[in-house]
Write a protein that holds these residues in place. Structure first.
Motif, PDB file in Angstrom:
ATOM      1  N   GLY A  17     -22.083 -51.171 -27.867  1.00  6.43           N
ATOM      2  CA  GLY A  17     -21.778 -52.387 -28.610  1.00  6.43           C
ATOM      3  C   GLY A  17     -20.744 -53.186 -27.849  1.00  6.43           C
ATOM      4  O   GLY A  17     -20.405 -52.855 -26.715  1.00  6.43           O
ATOM      5  N   TRP A  18     -20.277 -54.271 -28.468  1.00  2.00           N
ATOM      6  CA  TRP A  18     -19.260 -55.093 -27.799  1.00  2.00           C
ATOM      7  C   TRP A  18     -17.949 -54.333 -27.645  1.00  2.00           C
ATOM      8  O   TRP A  18     -17.359 -54.298 -26.581  1.00  2.00           O
ATOM      9  CB  TRP A  18     -19.008 -56.387 -28.597  1.00  2.00           C
ATOM     10  N   GLN A  19     -17.508 -53.709 -28.746  1.00  2.00           N
ATOM     11  CA  GLN A  19     -16.129 -53.232 -28.822  1.00  2.00           C
ATOM     12  C   GLN A  19     -15.914 -51.884 -28.137  1.00  2.00           C
ATOM     13  O   GLN A  19     -16.756 -50.992 -28.232  1.00  2.00           O
ATOM     14  CB  GLN A  19     -15.744 -53.113 -30.296  1.00  2.00           C
ATOM     15  N   ARG A  20     -14.773 -51.737 -27.489  1.00  4.78           N
ATOM     16  CA  ARG A  20     -14.361 -50.484 -26.850  1.00  4.78           C
ATOM     17  C   ARG A  20     -14.478 -49.310 -27.809  1.00  4.78           C
ATOM     18  O   ARG A  20     -14.035 -49.396 -28.955  1.00  4.78           O
ATOM     19  CB  ARG A  20     -12.885 -50.566 -26.451  1.00  4.78           C
ATOM     20  N   GLN A  21     -15.047 -48.224 -27.358  1.00  5.50           N
ATOM     21  CA  GLN A  21     -15.163 -47.016 -28.174  1.00  5.50           C
ATOM     22  C   GLN A  21     -15.050 -45.804 -27.271  1.00  5.50           C
ATOM     23  O   GLN A  21     -15.283 -45.889 -26.074  1.00  5.50           O
ATOM     24  CB  GLN A  21     -16.510 -46.991 -28.898  1.00  5.50           C
ATOM     25  N   GLU A  22     -14.767 -44.676 -27.890  1.00  3.58           N
ATOM     26  CA  GLU A  22     -14.641 -43.420 -27.138  1.00  3.58           C
ATOM     27  C   GLU A  22     -16.007 -42.920 -26.677  1.00  3.58           C
ATOM     28  O   GLU A  22     -16.116 -42.159 -25.724  1.00  3.58           O
ATOM     29  CB  GLU A  22     -14.013 -42.322 -28.029  1.00  3.58           C
ATOM     30  N   THR A  23     -17.056 -43.331 -27.399  1.00  2.00           N
ATOM     31  CA  THR A  23     -18.357 -42.667 -27.272  1.00  2.00           C
ATOM     32  C   THR A  23     -19.210 -43.151 -26.098  1.00  2.00           C
ATOM     33  O   THR A  23     -20.275 -42.582 -25.856  1.00  2.00           O
ATOM     34  CB  THR A  23     -19.154 -42.882 -28.568  1.00  2.00           C
ATOM     35  N   GLY A  24     -18.775 -44.183 -25.383  1.00  2.00           N
ATOM     36  CA  GLY A  24     -19.591 -44.645 -24.271  1.00  2.00           C
ATOM     37  C   GLY A  24     -19.159 -46.012 -23.815  1.00  2.00           C
ATOM     38  O   GLY A  24     -18.202 -46.580 -24.354  1.00  2.00           O
ATOM     39  N   PRO A  25     -19.862 -46.579 -22.816  1.00  2.00           N
ATOM     40  CA  PRO A  25     -19.453 -47.877 -22.275  1.00  2.00           C
ATOM     41  C   PRO A  25     -19.736 -49.008 -23.258  1.00  2.00           C
ATOM     42  O   PRO A  25     -20.817 -49.089 -23.836  1.00  2.00           O
ATOM     43  CB  PRO A  25     -20.309 -48.016 -21.017  1.00  2.00           C
ATOM     44  N   SER A  26     -18.743 -49.867 -23.440  1.00  2.71           N
ATOM     45  CA  SER A  26     -18.931 -51.059 -24.269  1.00  2.71           C
ATOM     46  C   SER A  26     -18.938 -52.266 -23.344  1.00  2.71           C
ATOM     47  O   SER A  26     -18.444 -52.216 -22.210  1.00  2.71           O
ATOM     48  CB  SER A  26     -17.802 -51.184 -25.283  1.00  2.71           C
ATOM     49  N   VAL A  27     -19.491 -53.362 -23.845  1.00  2.00           N
ATOM     50  CA  VAL A  27     -19.513 -54.602 -23.068  1.00  2.00           C
ATOM     51  C   VAL A  27     -18.074 -55.033 -22.782  1.00  2.00           C
ATOM     52  O   VAL A  27     -17.731 -55.425 -21.656  1.00  2.00           O
ATOM     53  CB  VAL A  27     -20.285 -55.702 -23.823  1.00  2.00           C
ATOM     54  N   GLN A  28     -17.219 -54.933 -23.796  1.00  2.00           N
ATOM     55  CA  GLN A  28     -15.815 -55.338 -23.642  1.00  2.00           C
ATOM     56  C   GLN A  28     -15.133 -54.566 -22.514  1.00  2.00           C
ATOM     57  O   GLN A  28     -14.470 -55.138 -21.647  1.00  2.00           O
ATOM     58  CB  GLN A  28     -15.082 -55.107 -24.967  1.00  2.00           C
ATOM     59  N   GLN A  29     -15.331 -53.259 -22.506  1.00  3.58           N
ATOM     60  CA  GLN A  29     -14.700 -52.407 -21.494  1.00  3.58           C
ATOM     61  C   GLN A  29     -15.159 -52.768 -20.084  1.00  3.58           C
ATOM     62  O   GLN A  29     -14.343 -52.902 -19.160  1.00  3.58           O
ATOM     63  CB  GLN A  29     -15.046 -50.946 -21.796  1.00  3.58           C
ATOM     64  N   VAL A  30     -16.475 -52.952 -19.918  1.00  6.31           N
ATOM     65  CA  VAL A  30     -17.024 -53.269 -18.591  1.00  6.31           C
ATOM     66  C   VAL A  30     -16.498 -54.628 -18.125  1.00  6.31           C
ATOM     67  O   VAL A  30     -16.136 -54.807 -16.959  1.00  6.31           O
ATOM     68  CB  VAL A  30     -18.570 -53.210 -18.634  1.00  6.31           C
TER      69      VAL A  30
END
Lengths: 252, 252
Positions: A17-30
């Motif tokens: 998804g967009w938002q940063r999460q522990e579970t995998g790459p997010s658009v925001q993080q990249v």
């Protein structure tokens, strides 16, 4: 610190998804990792207008970030796209904006498009971009149902349990349904949406299109203020965030 | 042996093209393996109308095959799609046809669409479906160039070295160029095409759109009858086989 608005496209598959999460790459993080390479210092926060769910696509997501130095917007676009590497994210445009601009809070409206592939045969070219519905949908019935949803309502019946919005009262400005060849497109626009609101509306309109609900069932579903009264949540992969509207448009 | 015509959609990525080859999976091979599961005997030959290259997509490929028993066309579609498993191929329709029907030799015309993403930013959602051209294309110039290509010509300058056609004289019935948002679409239609003809035409029209060739350069390029006189071959991934035309239409 100069502030920039970014116009962003992405394929939601492969992101949590967009938002940063522990579970995998997010658009925001990249995007933040690419921005850190451009800023050459601390990782800038990239604040998005719409927090799209896992699998949801975007043609017109908007975000803002502050940089430690002034950069030509065209060069910022090129540099971010370069550092995004193979990620299925593209920065379409960038613009200098005042510090008062906030991608999320300055937004006047959000627009989504939901795509249903409405034919017997499974998707091949549109795989991952559509909800496959085999039963021929009755668009007249879906449009009659949509008319009950347009306007200001308590959308509790169309709201995910996890939704954090203070109020479930929202104004739906547009809910249009078009057929384009074998594809049925649902266009939704509002100042803001509840979590899963578009997908829950589409899941309910699909039941109307199949004749399993009638347009007259919509007012009591709204009045129930109970998620279980409405239809199921349509799959994420059919949904695309098409535009975030601002006044003035930072990219005009 | 009852004969069936199939209307087929596929994502060309991941296939070596339509035709069986030693080097990897072809669309034909994957379809023949699915058909063998339906026929429960010898593997039927699946004869395609257009032998698309590696990476070229199809919305409306047509093929025929003979089965050892009569099957309802709707059930044949369901069975083939079931046995196609995770392959990005979908059988959209099937029809009983006479033994005189031949997918390739009965075809009256072939239609292709070529998609160019014409913007600065790289593709994200359209990755693998478009040719990315950054320079804003001049469509008026491309249309003027296209007018020189429509009709009956010796297309040697637009023919791949590997082309096996007996004659390079072909009649191009349609060559239209449209802009749809950030995408430039080239529509080409002819009774038949030479190998790489559409991609070589698009590669040349792109040079015209960029101003690197002028529309007046096209007649001498045709007259040269020399592949090196025309522009480069446009990438496969932007090309989609949209329709094969028959009279009568077996799927009508």
């Amino acid at each position: 610190m100069p502030r920039y608005a970014l116009l962003i496209e992405y394929d939601g598959a492969g992101f949590v998804g967009w938002q940063r999460q522990e579970t995998g790459p997010s658009v925001q993080q990249v995007l933040e990792e690419a921005a850190a390479r451009v800023a050459r210092g601390a990782m800038p926060e990239v604040v998005g207008a719409g927090r799209t769910d896992a699998g949801v696509h975007a043609e017109g997501q908007v975000a803002h970030l502050d940089l430690d130095r002034a950069l030509d917007p065209g060069r910022l676009v090129e540099a971010l796209n370069f550092h995004l590497g193979a990620a299925r994210i593209a920065v379409r445009a960038a613009a200098c904006v005042p510090q008062s601009f906030h991608a999320r809070f300055s937004a006047k409206a959000r627009a989504y498009r939901y795509a249903i592939l409405n034919r017997r045969a499974r998707p091949a070219l549109a795989m991952g971009r559509v909800w496959h519905v085999k039963h021929t949908l009755n668009l007249d019935a879906m449009r009659a149902a949509a008319r009950h949803l347009i306007g200001r309502h308590d959308f509790t019946s169309f709201r995910a349990a996890a939704c954090q919005a203070a109020s479930a009262v929202k104004t739906l400005d547009r809910l249009e349904i078009l057929r384009e060849g074998e594809t049925v497109l649902v266009f939704a626009e509002a100042r803001s949406f509840l979590h899963h609101q578009v997908r829950n509306i589409v899941g309910t309109l699909k039941l109307v299109g199949e004749g399993r609900l009638s347009p007259q069932d919509i007012p009591p579903i709204l009045a129930a203020r109970d998620r279980s009264a409405a239809g199921p949540t349509a799959p994420a992969e059919g949904l695309t965030l098409t535009a975030i509207r601002y006044d003035p448009d930072p990219f005009a």
